[in-house]
Structure formats: structure tokens, C-alpha cells
Design a protein around this motif. Structure first.
Motif, PDB file in Angstrom:
ATOM      1  N   THR A  25      47.327  37.001  37.731  1.00  0.00           N
ATOM      2  CA  THR A  25      46.753  37.496  38.983  1.00  0.00           C
ATOM      3  C   THR A  25      45.241  37.462  38.886  1.00  0.00           C
ATOM      4  N   ALA A  26      44.595  36.995  39.936  1.00  0.00           N
ATOM      5  CA  ALA A  26      43.134  36.976  39.995  1.00  0.00           C
ATOM      6  C   ALA A  26      42.679  37.782  41.206  1.00  0.00           C
ATOM      7  N   ILE A  27      42.004  38.882  40.965  1.00  0.00           N
ATOM      8  CA  ILE A  27      41.414  39.685  42.041  1.00  0.00           C
ATOM      9  C   ILE A  27      39.990  39.170  42.246  1.00  0.00           C
ATOM     10  N   VAL A  28      39.699  38.686  43.444  1.00  0.00           N
ATOM     11  CA  VAL A  28      38.400  38.051  43.699  1.00  0.00           C
ATOM     12  C   VAL A  28      37.591  38.861  44.702  1.00  0.00           C
ATOM     13  N   HIS A  29      36.281  38.579  44.718  1.00  0.00           N
ATOM     14  CA  HIS A  29      35.340  39.213  45.657  1.00  0.00           C
ATOM     15  C   HIS A  29      35.412  40.737  45.562  1.00  0.00           C
ATOM     16  N   ALA A  30      35.404  41.256  44.337  1.00  0.00           N
ATOM     17  CA  ALA A  30      35.507  42.695  44.112  1.00  0.00           C
ATOM     18  C   ALA A  30      34.141  43.298  43.778  1.00  0.00           C
ATOM     19  N   LYS A  31      33.964  44.538  44.169  1.00  0.00           N
ATOM     20  CA  LYS A  31      32.847  45.351  43.685  1.00  0.00           C
ATOM     21  C   LYS A  31      33.399  46.124  42.500  1.00  0.00           C
ATOM     22  N   ALA A  32      33.334  45.526  41.318  1.00  0.00           N
ATOM     23  CA  ALA A  32      34.089  45.993  40.168  1.00  0.00           C
ATOM     24  C   ALA A  32      33.257  46.901  39.262  1.00  0.00           C
ATOM     25  N   THR A  45      35.371  38.559  39.811  1.00  0.00           N
ATOM     26  CA  THR A  45      36.756  38.097  39.689  1.00  0.00           C
ATOM     27  C   THR A  45      37.352  38.733  38.436  1.00  0.00           C
ATOM     28  N   ILE A  46      38.506  39.356  38.613  1.00  0.00           N
ATOM     29  CA  ILE A  46      39.205  40.000  37.501  1.00  0.00           C
ATOM     30  C   ILE A  46      40.525  39.264  37.309  1.00  0.00           C
ATOM     31  N   VAL A  47      40.705  38.683  36.140  1.00  0.00           N
ATOM     32  CA  VAL A  47      41.917  37.921  35.854  1.00  0.00           C
ATOM     33  C   VAL A  47      42.851  38.768  34.993  1.00  0.00           C
ATOM     34  N   ALA A  55      40.017  38.031  31.855  1.00  0.00           N
ATOM     35  CA  ALA A  55      38.631  37.622  32.084  1.00  0.00           C
ATOM     36  C   ALA A  55      38.063  38.447  33.223  1.00  0.00           C
ATOM     37  N   VAL A  56      36.759  38.660  33.200  1.00  0.00           N
ATOM     38  CA  VAL A  56      36.067  39.309  34.314  1.00  0.00           C
ATOM     39  C   VAL A  56      34.638  38.794  34.341  1.00  0.00           C
ATOM     40  N   ALA A  57      34.245  38.289  35.501  1.00  0.00           N
ATOM     41  CA  ALA A  57      32.896  37.737  35.650  1.00  0.00           C
ATOM     42  C   ALA A  57      32.583  37.593  37.133  1.00  0.00           C
ATOM     43  N   ALA A  58      31.313  37.600  37.451  1.00  0.00           N
ATOM     44  CA  ALA A  58      30.890  37.414  38.830  1.00  0.00           C
ATOM     45  C   ALA A  58      31.066  35.956  39.236  1.00  0.00           C
ATOM     46  N   GLY A  59      31.710  35.734  40.379  1.00  0.00           N
ATOM     47  CA  GLY A  59      31.865  34.397  40.914  1.00  0.00           C
ATOM     48  C   GLY A  59      32.806  33.499  40.149  1.00  0.00           C
TER      49      GLY A  59
END
Length: 413
Positions: A25-32, A45-47, A55-59
């Protein structure tokens, strides 16, 4: 024989296949809020893969074949943790069989271990998940051998039967003589005979990890003098102490910080329900945090409050908001309901942030998570998306007029 072996291999393959082929699952466009207490990562994006943060990284582009969940700029945090509750051991307090939080007779004191009474089918777990709680510390409230009330457990609020995260996470104590009992056991360790022992061998064995420093004493204390005694116990006996309650902890904030003793406090405590809480005040959390004390939240009014189980999620979020209104920063409050309780209760190696390798306890929020006007849009526990249905919602569907369903968000139905 060969057929039997092949059949068994097929069965094993069937059983392990869902875990091995878990959906990414990839959660995208998050204010994480990847690391609670730090600024958020925008457009993150949180994978999630195999129950972990992969993984977690901007864009970051989603991996091929992943299920993509668009957070649309919403706040995303680790699942929340209630720092002191009776979740899993309390359902209905008005009947004798509705709570397993205490033992009234028998030899067990420190050895009373609540892990064996945990009810994974408790309706209250669903209610807590509904408010974004994915972890909780559960503490016993009484035993036949004061001052020890038993051993607490850290829970993960999954939808499976496996809700035990860390057993024997603390030995709980009510104030009123814990130092004498601990010293008695220390004497027993050094070879004094049975007549010199205050504790039976079961309780003595349960206290061994406390004296080794691997498990803390969770001391329920609200009055300043009791908290001072707990600080002295930690210093004199070289044991780890966690203050649970701490209504007057602000009076000794510098001493607690110097002793590195964390406090799990009730952010609602501002009225003296007993003479032990005359000094209760709403800025307790802010004063402790300013002094450098690690704090977490739990509704811990003498470890018997209705809020510890029935509204363990809603009051946790409301209490965090109340602490913000009385001097705590928003980032500090989020830390107090995620990473800080994880560190206090020994589960920070796998929960408490959205860092790579952590359990994928993730909540996508509609609005502010530390305000009761917000709510979760999605809750993941160890990578599995949890249902947000509750018994209350099901009763509403059954008995409310048909048009009332329009008032419920679609993901709760």
C-alpha cells in the motif's frame, strides 16, 4: 505417505500465502508526522509492505502494483497509544464477569499477570480504533497482596486474536509502602530465610526483572509526598519507575526530570477528587514537559475511571487538546500520544513513528487528530486496514430511521 506430505505442504502454503503475498500500500500526498515532535513531511508517500513501513519520502512514486491511497494533503500520523488503560480486561463493570482487572484472593500480588485475561473480542477495542488508537498500555488495579497490583501488558489493537504486544511490560504498584516490599525482596535475594520474606516466591520471581532494571515499576501516585517517595525508591533501589497519575507531579518536575522518571498523567485532572489531588492543575503536562520530563496521557483517575476503557480513544484525543490549550505545544501533545508512551512501556523499537522498519500503524485523519471534531478516515494496524465499525454504529443502523444513515460517513457504515 507421499500424498499426505503433499497435502500438508499445500495446507502450509495456503496458511502462509496471505502473509507472504501481502498487498503493498502506498499512501500519497500526505502531511506526514513521520517523527512525532518534529515538523511534518509535506507531500509525503508512505509505503507499507508486510506490515512494516517500507519507505517514506516526499514526492516518492508508488511502487508498481501497489494499492494507492490518496491522502489529499490530510494529516497522517502513527496510530495513537493510550498510556494507561484497562482495555482488554474490562468490558462492563456492573457485573462480576465484566472485568478481569483485579484479583481479590489468593497468593498473587506482583505475579498477577493480566495477559492471560485479555479479551481480543472486546467491543471497546473497536471503539478505541474508531478514534485512531492502535496501541494501549493496560494495567491491573488490585490484588490480594498490596502494594503490588500485578503485571501490565502493552497491547496492539489489531482485529485478530493476537492483541498482546509486550507481556509483563510493568509491575503496577499502589502507593503506600512499595519501598518496604522492594527492600524485603532485595533482602530475600541475598539469602535471608523464609521467615524474613515479605513476598511469596511467585511475587519474588515477578519482581526480579524490576530489580534487574529491565521492567519498570508503574507507581500510581498523585500526591506530592507519594511522588517524592517514588523518586527516593528509584534512587535508593536503582529501579526504573513510571509515575501513573501524577496530579501533583508539577510540584517536583525538576526532581522527576533529574531522576529520568516519566509520568503518565490525566490531562483532565484539575479538581481534587481526593485530598491527594489538592494541587491538581490543567497545566501539569506543560510544566512537566518544560522541565524535561517525558510525559504520556492516560485517563488514570486512581486507575478506575470509566474513561480508561469505554472512551479510551476519544478522551485521549480530547485530553491532548486540553493540554494544548493549557501550554503544551501541538507537536509535544502528538508525541505524548505516540512515541513517548512507546518509549515508556518498551515498545519503541517497533512502534511510535512512521520511520522505515516500524510497524505500519498509520492513521489518515479528517481534520485535527487532537480535536474531537476530527476523526480517522483510515486506520492501519501493522499494515492491515482496520474496520471503523463499532457496536454503537451498528445499533444506530438497526434502530435509527433510514434517513439517519445520511448523517454517518460512508466509511463507518
Amino acid at each position: 505417505m507421499r500424498r499426505a506430505v503433499l497435502a500438508l505442504m499445500g495446507l502450509v502454503t495456503t496458511l502462509v500465502a496471505p502473509a507472504a503475498m501481502a498487498q503493498t500500500t502506498a499512501i500519497v500526498h500526505a502531511k506526514a508526522y513521520v517523527q512525532p515532535g518534529a515538523p511534518p513531511m509535506l507531500d509525503a508517500t508512505i509505503v507499507i509492505e508486510a506490515g512494516k513501513i517500507k519507505a517514506v519520502a516526499a514526492g516518492l512514486a508508488p511502487p508498481p502494483g501497489a494499492e494507492v491511497v490518496d491522502a489529499k494533503g490530510a494529516i497522517v500520523t502513527p496510530g495513537l497509544m493510550n498510556g494507561a488503560s484497562q482495555l482488554g480486561i474490562e468490558e462492563v463493570t456492573s457485573t462480576d464477569d465484566g472485568a478481569d482487572r483485579a484479583v481479590k484472593a489468593g497468593p498473587l500480588g506482583a505475579a498477577f499477570d493480566i495477559q492471560y485475561a485479555l479479551n481480543s473480542n472486546s467491543e471497546l477495542l473497536r471503539v478505541a480504533r474508531f478514534d485512531g488508537v492502535t496501541r494501549a498500555m493496560t494495567l491491573p488495579t488490585g490484588s490480594a497482596s498490596a502494594p503490588f497490583t500485578g503485571q501490565g501488558a502493552a497491547l496492539r489493537l489489531s482485529e485478530s486474536a493476537d492483541i498482546l504486544d509486550r507481556p509483563k511490560a510493568a509491575v503496577a504498584v499502589q502507593t503506600g509502602g512499595p519501598s518496604d516490599a522492594a527492600r524485603a525482596y532485595r533482602a530475600e535475594k541475598h539469602g535471608l530465610g523464609p521467615r524474613d520474606q515479605v513476598l511469596n516466591h511467585l511475587d519474588a520471581e515477578a519482581l526480579a526483572p524490576v530489580l534487574d532494571g529491565t521492567v519498570p515499576l508503574a507507581i500510581a501516585a498523585t500526591r506530592e509526598s507519594d511522588i517524592r517517595q517514588a523518586i527516593a525508591l528509584s534512587r535508593d533501589e536503582h529501579v526504573r519507575v513510571v509515575i501513573v497519575g501524577g496530579a501533583e507531579a508539577w510540584r517536583v518536575a525538576d526532581l522527576l526530570a533529574a531522576a529520568k522518571i516519566p509520568v503518565v498523567l490525566d490531562p483532565f485532572a484539575d479538581l481534587p477528587y481526593s485530598l491527594d489531588e489538592i494541587g491538581a492543575r490543567l497545566d501539569n503536562a506543560a510544566r512537566l514537559r518544560k522541565a524535561g520530563v517525558v510525559i504520556a496521557f492516560g485517563m488514570v483517575d486512581d486507575l478506575s475511571s470509566v474513561y480508561e476503557s469505554y472512551l479510551a480513544g476519544e478522551t485521549l484525543r480530547e485530553g491532548a487538546g486540553l493540554a494544548i490549550a493549557n501550554g503544551l505545544t501541538w507537536d509535544q501533545a502528538l508525541e505524548a500520544v505516540t512515541e513517548s508512551p512507546a518509549r515508556i512501556w518498551g515498545v519503541a523499537d517497533h512502534y511510535g513513528s512512521l520511520a522505515v522498519g516500524q510497524d505500519a500503524d498509520v492513521v489518515i485523519w479528517h481534520g485535527d487528530p487532537l480535536d474531537v471534531s476530527g476523526w480517522p478516515d483510515a486506520v492501519y494496524v501493522r499494515g492491515a486496514k482496520a474496520s471503523l465499525r463499532t457496536r454503537q454504529g451498528e445499533l444506530g443502523e438497526r434502530y435509527a430511521p433510514s434517513h439517519a444513515n445520511d448523517l454517518w460517513p460512508s466509511n463507518y457504515r
